[in-house]
Write an enzyme that holds these catalytic residues in place. Structure first.
Site, PDB file in Angstrom:
ATOM      1  N   CYS A  94       0.748  -1.262   0.000  1.00 47.72           N
ATOM      2  CA  CYS A  94       0.000   0.000   0.000  1.00 47.72           C
ATOM      3  C   CYS A  94       0.785   1.323   0.000  1.00 47.72           C
ATOM      4  O   CYS A  94       0.774   2.070  -0.978  1.00 47.72           O
ATOM      5  CB  CYS A  94      -0.918   0.015   1.213  1.00 47.72           C
ATOM      6  SG  CYS A  94      -2.063  -1.370   1.320  1.00 47.72           S
TER       7      CYS A  94
ATOM      8  N   HIS B 150      -2.943   6.899   4.651  1.00 45.41           N
ATOM      9  CA  HIS B 150      -1.847   5.929   4.837  1.00 45.41           C
ATOM     10  C   HIS B 150      -0.474   6.496   4.473  1.00 45.41           C
ATOM     11  O   HIS B 150       0.379   5.786   3.952  1.00 45.41           O
ATOM     12  CB  HIS B 150      -2.113   4.651   4.007  1.00 45.41           C
ATOM     13  CG  HIS B 150      -1.443   3.438   4.589  1.00 45.41           C
ATOM     14  ND1 HIS B 150      -1.260   2.264   3.886  1.00 45.41           N
ATOM     15  CD2 HIS B 150      -0.901   3.226   5.819  1.00 45.41           C
ATOM     16  CE1 HIS B 150      -0.647   1.388   4.644  1.00 45.41           C
ATOM     17  NE2 HIS B 150      -0.423   1.938   5.822  1.00 45.41           N
TER      18      HIS B 150
END
Ligand code: CA
Length: 456
Positions: A70, A128
């Site tokens: 990610c 994130h």
């Protein structure tokens, strides 16, 4: 081709100033399988809106992301640079007190650059890129945000706490309780953003956390998918179909506000579908080898669409392209440049996609996961070399072997030598990871505890 340097972008400015700036919409899916969309060949999950976007735009058949998981992919997309140049090679832990675990402040983001060009910049979805307030989207070039700030989030409204997946949502720096199914909330937010800013150039980073775990979808949507027997895949399929419907709502809003023609849209997944150590899971990366976490194709080759009706004819594009190109492409189309004096790696894809430039955007692409000595891959033309730690290098001809089944390393030692040397040269421009992924931390803790228990 050497990485694009600032000078190359500067020379684009005179021609672009005369043009109307397009809106820019980047849509990112999370942990989506390579073969889990209709236009990629999927038969059991219906994605009519993305299929239509593919049919009306350019499908990049050799589309990659910069990392098999990610956050590093997002760091490359944000900066237009290999994330290894600034140590963002792992997922940051959820550590609100840490000024280290996040996208370094030394980096200029795509939102910073587009804002300078007069764009209204917005983020809806998963962030994130660090938990400390200094890493907040509003501090990284975004005028507005509606975010799940961590690496994932529960999908249904529930009691919030301080754990990463149960945090309240964040609207412009203020906590807000989750009100509905999360994918619908992000879709609604995106639709409102493009309507609110119609008439002036805008940039929206719409980063769904779907279909990342936890596998959670409304019961009635799962019930519609009785054709899928595996319960995990049925759930996952429902999550993808809901994401597709929300993308459809945003596209419909672009149509109804007459913005569609001059909106440059990208769609990618941030990495391949997770296999969780098995050959097969609820995701399907076929025909590729491996999945999330791997530098074989299944980890880094993703569905990759570019649509801009005013400029791009529908079709396919077969040269390798990669996530950090989104940065360079968007900024070039905005008429801007990045004046940080730092090396950019991304290429402006538009002249390649229009056919104006017949050459490949990149001569060579590189991947490294796990820091120096970890997992490497390099692609040059159709040759792909994989080197996993100290294991012997593997060599594949992707033109005839997209599934990476036939290792040609022993037959082609000169190509192996050339690609190994290319990695070594590229690596000189990288640094060691600045922070560890939570998983490494857990493993290290377990190993330390184990060693302590065994100590005399
Ligand atoms: Ca992911």
């Amino acid at each position: 081709m050497k990485p694009i340097l600032i000078a190359a972008l500067v020379c684009l400015i005179p021609t672009l100033r005369a043009q109307t700036k397009p809106n820019i919409l980047i849509i990112v899916a999370d942990d989506l399988g390579y073969n889990d969309l209709g236009f990629q060949g999927c038969k059991d999950i219906a994605t009519p809106h993305l299929d239509k976007l593919a049919a009306q735009g350019v499908r990049c058949t050799n589309g990659y992301v910069n990392h098999p998981f990610c956050s590093p992919t997002r760091a490359a997309l944000m900066t237009g640079r290999y994330q290894h140049r600034f140590g963002h090679e792992n997922n940051p832990q959820w550590l609100p007190a840490s000024t280290r675990d996040g996208l370094p402040l030394s980096e200029t983001t795509i939102a910073d650059a587009l804002r300078k060009q007069g764009y209204k910049t917005g983020h809806a979805g998963k962030w994130h890129l660090g938990a400390h307030p200094q890493f907040h989207p509003l501090k990284r070039g975004f005028d507005e945000c509606f975010a799940a700030l961590g690496g994932g989030h529960q999908y249904f409204p529930a009691a919030h706490n301080k754990s990463e997946y149960n945090l309240p949502l964040d609207r412009n720096g203020i906590e807000e309780p989750q009100k509905a199914y999360l994918t619908d909330q992000f879709g609604d937010e995106a639709r409102a953003f493009v309507e609110r800013h119609a008439g002036s150039p805008w940039f929206l980073y719409l980063a769904f956390n779907a279909p990342h775990t936890p596998l959670q979808a409304p019961r009635e949507e799962i019930a519609k998918l009785s054709r899928i027997t595996d319960p995990q895949r049925r759930n996952y399929a429902a999550m993808i179909q809901i994401m597709d419907a929300n993308i459809g709502k945003v596209l419909a809003k672009l149509d109804s506000t007459k913005q569609r023609d001059n909106t440059l849209i990208f769609f990618i997944s941030d990495n391949g579908g997770p296999l969780n150590g098995k050959d097969k899971s609820w995701t399907d990366n076929s025909p590729l080898r491996g999945g999330k976490g791997d530098v074989h194709e299944g980890g880094v080759r993703v569905p990759f669409l570019v649509s801009w009706p005013a400029k791009l004819k529908p079709g396919t594009y077969n040269q390798p392209v990669i996530a950090h190109d989104l940065h360079a492409t968007a900024i070039a189309q905005s008429g801007g440049t990045v004046s940080t004096g730092r090396q950019l790696d991304g290429a402006n894809l538009i002249p390649h996609l229009t056919g104006e430039r017949g050459t490949a955007p990149h001569e060579t692409l590189f991947w490294r996961a796990g820091g120096p000595g970890g997992k490497y891959a390099v692609r040059q033309g159709n040759w792909k070399l994989v080197r996993l730690g100290k294991q012997p290098a593997e060599l594949y001809d992707l033109a005839s072997d997209i599934a990476e089944t036939k290792n040609l390393a022993a037959e082609k030692p000169e190509i192996v030598g050339r690609l190994v040397a290319a990695i070594a040269e590229w690596e000189k421009g990288t640094v060691a990871p600045a922070f560890d992924s939570p998983r490494y931390q857990q493993r290290k803790k377990a190993a330390d505890a184990n060693a302590k228990a065994k100590a005399p």
